[in-house]
Scaffold this motif. Sequence first.
Motif, PDB file in Angstrom:
ATOM      1  N   ALA A 240       0.838  -1.210   0.000  1.00 19.59           N
ATOM      2  CA  ALA A 240       0.000   0.000   0.000  1.00 19.59           C
ATOM      3  C   ALA A 240       0.868   1.254   0.000  1.00 19.59           C
ATOM      4  CB  ALA A 240      -0.928  -0.011   1.210  1.00 19.59           C
ATOM      5  N   ASP A 241       1.995   1.221   0.711  1.00 14.27           N
ATOM      6  CA  ASP A 241       2.905   2.368   0.716  1.00 14.27           C
ATOM      7  C   ASP A 241       3.476   2.618  -0.677  1.00 14.27           C
ATOM      8  OD1 ASP A 241       2.470   2.693   3.404  1.00 14.27           O
ATOM      9  OD2 ASP A 241       4.283   1.623   4.035  1.00 14.27           O
ATOM     10  N   LEU A 242       3.831   1.536  -1.381  1.00 12.13           N
ATOM     11  CA  LEU A 242       4.361   1.687  -2.744  1.00 12.13           C
ATOM     12  C   LEU A 242       3.313   2.296  -3.679  1.00 12.13           C
ATOM     13  CD1 LEU A 242       6.300  -1.699  -3.212  1.00 12.13           C
ATOM     14  CD2 LEU A 242       7.289   0.587  -3.007  1.00 12.13           C
ATOM     15  N   VAL A 243       2.063   1.884  -3.489  1.00  9.89           N
ATOM     16  CA  VAL A 243       0.986   2.410  -4.337  1.00  9.89           C
ATOM     17  C   VAL A 243       0.714   3.875  -4.016  1.00  9.89           C
ATOM     18  CG1 VAL A 243      -1.460   2.216  -4.899  1.00  9.89           C
ATOM     19  CG2 VAL A 243      -0.074   0.147  -4.644  1.00  9.89           C
ATOM     20  N   SER A 244       0.582   4.202  -2.740  1.00 11.23           N
ATOM     21  CA  SER A 244       0.243   5.575  -2.343  1.00 11.23           C
ATOM     22  C   SER A 244       1.350   6.562  -2.692  1.00 11.23           C
ATOM     23  CB  SER A 244      -0.056   5.625  -0.840  1.00 11.23           C
ATOM     24  OG  SER A 244       1.082   5.215  -0.088  1.00 11.23           O
ATOM     25  N   SER A 245       2.597   6.109  -2.631  1.00 15.16           N
ATOM     26  CA  SER A 245       3.710   7.010  -2.953  1.00 15.16           C
ATOM     27  C   SER A 245       3.916   7.168  -4.456  1.00 15.16           C
ATOM     28  CB  SER A 245       5.005   6.482  -2.320  1.00 15.16           C
ATOM     29  OG  SER A 245       5.379   5.234  -2.895  1.00 15.16           O
ATOM     30  N   GLY A 246       3.293   6.300  -5.245  1.00 15.13           N
ATOM     31  CA  GLY A 246       3.446   6.357  -6.693  1.00 15.13           C
ATOM     32  C   GLY A 246       4.658   5.603  -7.205  1.00 15.13           C
ATOM     33  N   ARG A 247       5.483   5.060  -6.316  1.00 19.01           N
ATOM     34  CA  ARG A 247       6.688   4.352  -6.736  1.00 19.01           C
ATOM     35  C   ARG A 247       6.343   3.097  -7.535  1.00 19.01           C
ATOM     36  NH1 ARG A 247      10.486   2.621  -2.366  1.00 19.01           N
ATOM     37  NH2 ARG A 247      11.972   2.480  -4.103  1.00 19.01           N
ATOM     38  N   LEU A 248       5.282   2.406  -7.129  1.00 17.91           N
ATOM     39  CA  LEU A 248       4.928   1.173  -7.813  1.00 17.91           C
ATOM     40  C   LEU A 248       4.596   1.437  -9.279  1.00 17.91           C
ATOM     41  CD1 LEU A 248       4.364  -1.874  -7.550  1.00 17.91           C
ATOM     42  CD2 LEU A 248       1.991  -1.289  -7.065  1.00 17.91           C
ATOM     43  N   PHE A 249       3.869   2.514  -9.551  1.00 15.17           N
ATOM     44  CA  PHE A 249       3.455   2.806 -10.919  1.00 15.17           C
ATOM     45  C   PHE A 249       4.608   3.354 -11.753  1.00 15.17           C
ATOM     46  CE2 PHE A 249      -0.376   3.299  -8.270  1.00 15.17           C
ATOM     47  CZ  PHE A 249      -1.146   2.291  -8.822  1.00 15.17           C
ATOM     48  N   SER A 250       5.441   4.197 -11.162  1.00 10.00           N
ATOM     49  CA  SER A 250       6.566   4.752 -11.918  1.00 10.00           C
ATOM     50  C   SER A 250       7.578   3.661 -12.275  1.00 10.00           C
ATOM     51  CB  SER A 250       7.250   5.865 -11.115  1.00 10.00           C
ATOM     52  OG  SER A 250       7.759   5.367  -9.884  1.00 10.00           O
ATOM     53  N   HIS A 251       7.868   2.788 -11.325  1.00 10.23           N
ATOM     54  CA  HIS A 251       8.797   1.691 -11.604  1.00 10.23           C
ATOM     55  C   HIS A 251       8.128   0.600 -12.440  1.00 10.23           C
ATOM     56  CE1 HIS A 251      12.236   2.928  -9.122  1.00 10.23           C
ATOM     57  NE2 HIS A 251      11.343   3.401  -8.267  1.00 10.23           N
ATOM     58  N   GLY A 252       6.846   0.340 -12.153  1.00 16.58           N
ATOM     59  CA  GLY A 252       6.130  -0.684 -12.901  1.00 16.58           C
ATOM     60  C   GLY A 252       5.995  -0.345 -14.371  1.00 16.58           C
ATOM     61  N   TRP A 253       5.815   0.945 -14.685  1.00 17.78           N
ATOM     62  CA  TRP A 253       5.677   1.356 -16.084  1.00 17.78           C
ATOM     63  C   TRP A 253       6.938   1.047 -16.874  1.00 17.78           C
ATOM     64  CZ3 TRP A 253       3.285   2.064 -20.272  1.00 17.78           C
ATOM     65  CH2 TRP A 253       3.828   2.849 -21.289  1.00 17.78           C
ATOM     66  N   ILE A 254       8.097   1.227 -16.259  1.00 16.90           N
ATOM     67  CA  ILE A 254       9.358   0.935 -16.941  1.00 16.90           C
ATOM     68  C   ILE A 254       9.429  -0.552 -17.285  1.00 16.90           C
ATOM     69  CG2 ILE A 254      11.875   0.923 -16.713  1.00 16.90           C
ATOM     70  CD1 ILE A 254      10.675   3.685 -17.050  1.00 16.90           C
ATOM     71  N   THR A 255       9.073  -1.394 -16.328  1.00 15.91           N
ATOM     72  CA  THR A 255       9.100  -2.842 -16.569  1.00 15.91           C
ATOM     73  C   THR A 255       8.083  -3.240 -17.631  1.00 15.91           C
ATOM     74  OG1 THR A 255       9.770  -3.218 -14.278  1.00 15.91           O
ATOM     75  CG2 THR A 255       8.889  -5.101 -15.474  1.00 15.91           C
ATOM     76  N   VAL A 256       6.900  -2.634 -17.591  1.00 16.04           N
ATOM     77  CA  VAL A 256       5.882  -2.923 -18.608  1.00 16.04           C
ATOM     78  C   VAL A 256       6.391  -2.535 -19.998  1.00 16.04           C
ATOM     79  CG1 VAL A 256       3.607  -2.245 -19.471  1.00 16.04           C
ATOM     80  CG2 VAL A 256       3.925  -2.729 -17.044  1.00 16.04           C
ATOM     81  N   LEU A 257       7.018  -1.378 -20.104  1.00 15.35           N
ATOM     82  CA  LEU A 257       7.536  -0.916 -21.397  1.00 15.35           C
ATOM     83  C   LEU A 257       8.600  -1.868 -21.924  1.00 15.35           C
ATOM     84  CD1 LEU A 257       7.573   1.331 -23.553  1.00 15.35           C
ATOM     85  CD2 LEU A 257       9.323   2.477 -22.174  1.00 15.35           C
ATOM     86  N   GLU A 258       9.541  -2.235 -21.075  1.00 20.66           N
ATOM     87  CA  GLU A 258      10.610  -3.160 -21.491  1.00 20.66           C
ATOM     88  C   GLU A 258      10.028  -4.503 -21.923  1.00 20.66           C
ATOM     89  OE1 GLU A 258      13.830  -1.373 -18.223  1.00 20.66           O
ATOM     90  OE2 GLU A 258      12.789  -3.295 -17.897  1.00 20.66           O
ATOM     91  N   THR A 259       9.064  -4.991 -21.156  1.00 26.79           N
ATOM     92  CA  THR A 259       8.483  -6.298 -21.448  1.00 26.79           C
ATOM     93  C   THR A 259       7.681  -6.280 -22.744  1.00 26.79           C
ATOM     94  OG1 THR A 259       8.326  -6.777 -19.071  1.00 26.79           O
ATOM     95  CG2 THR A 259       7.005  -8.132 -20.554  1.00 26.79           C
ATOM     96  N   LEU A 260       6.839  -5.276 -22.919  1.00 22.19           N
ATOM     97  CA  LEU A 260       5.978  -5.224 -24.101  1.00 22.19           C
ATOM     98  C   LEU A 260       6.769  -4.992 -25.382  1.00 22.19           C
ATOM     99  CD1 LEU A 260       2.844  -3.227 -22.854  1.00 22.19           C
ATOM    100  CD2 LEU A 260       3.112  -5.689 -23.145  1.00 22.19           C
ATOM    101  N   VAL A 261       7.710  -4.062 -25.342  1.00 15.42           N
ATOM    102  CA  VAL A 261       8.504  -3.778 -26.543  1.00 15.42           C
ATOM    103  C   VAL A 261       9.368  -4.983 -26.899  1.00 15.42           C
ATOM    104  CG1 VAL A 261      10.279  -2.298 -27.552  1.00 15.42           C
ATOM    105  CG2 VAL A 261       8.488  -1.295 -26.123  1.00 15.42           C
TER     106      VAL A 261
END
Length: 255
Positions: free
Chosen positions: A42-63
């Motif tokens: 919940a702390d990772l979600v509320s701080s936005g860290r999960l989404f900022s870091h998760g987006w990088i992994t999603v981009l690398e994986t999808l591309v």
Amino acid sequence: MTIFLGRIAILATLLIGWQLASGPLIDPFFVSSPAEIGKRFADLVSSGRLFSHGWITVLETLVGFFFGACAGITVGLVLGRNELLAKLLDPILIAIYSLPKIALAPLFIMWFGIGIEMKIILTATIVFFLVFLNTYSGVRAVEREQLEILRLMGAREHHLITKVVLPSAIQWVFTGLKLSVPYALIGAIVGEIMAANRGLGYLLQDAAGQLDTAGVFAALIAIIALALLLQAAVRKLEQVLMPWKRDQQERELSV
């Protein structure tokens, strides 16, 4: 519904048992607890860290997944339709395939640096071989007699590929795509663990470096959730491109 409820009951039992065992029976330093992991997540979600870091992994994986899948389908199709070329390249492809792809990560770091490009290339390499082998097998599985009859009827190579080969091999292709989804994520995560300051792999490594067991489990939960979403997306694409398979399953269930 019964199966779903059974799965929920099993999961709830495991979580409750874990929570009760953490502390009295097992040192929380090694296993943390579901409550602490949920708080950290919940702390990772509320701080936005999960989404900022998760987006990088999603981009690398999808591309990486896209380019690896496209290359794998293309090469599998070409070699499947060209037996001489397949025999010439077979030893090279088998030798590279037998090598654990993760072992290429240090070499890719030397070649491509520690940026996002390295993770994309590593992911694409892993996906390529899984999709290539399934596509090649699917193309070679097409009955030669059927192709020869169509060729005698005046069909050209592009007619054979678009009307017979691809429709026959598409199930093999999607098998390769579904198999490669978790491996694509593995490629991106491993690349981030080895050399990155962003991504879910970095979150995992950062938590492990601080001996933060709850943080490690929170990052693992995010990785699992991402893998499930990617698998669901591939299955949805399969349903769109292969509607007859869904109809066949529905008929089997109704029998």
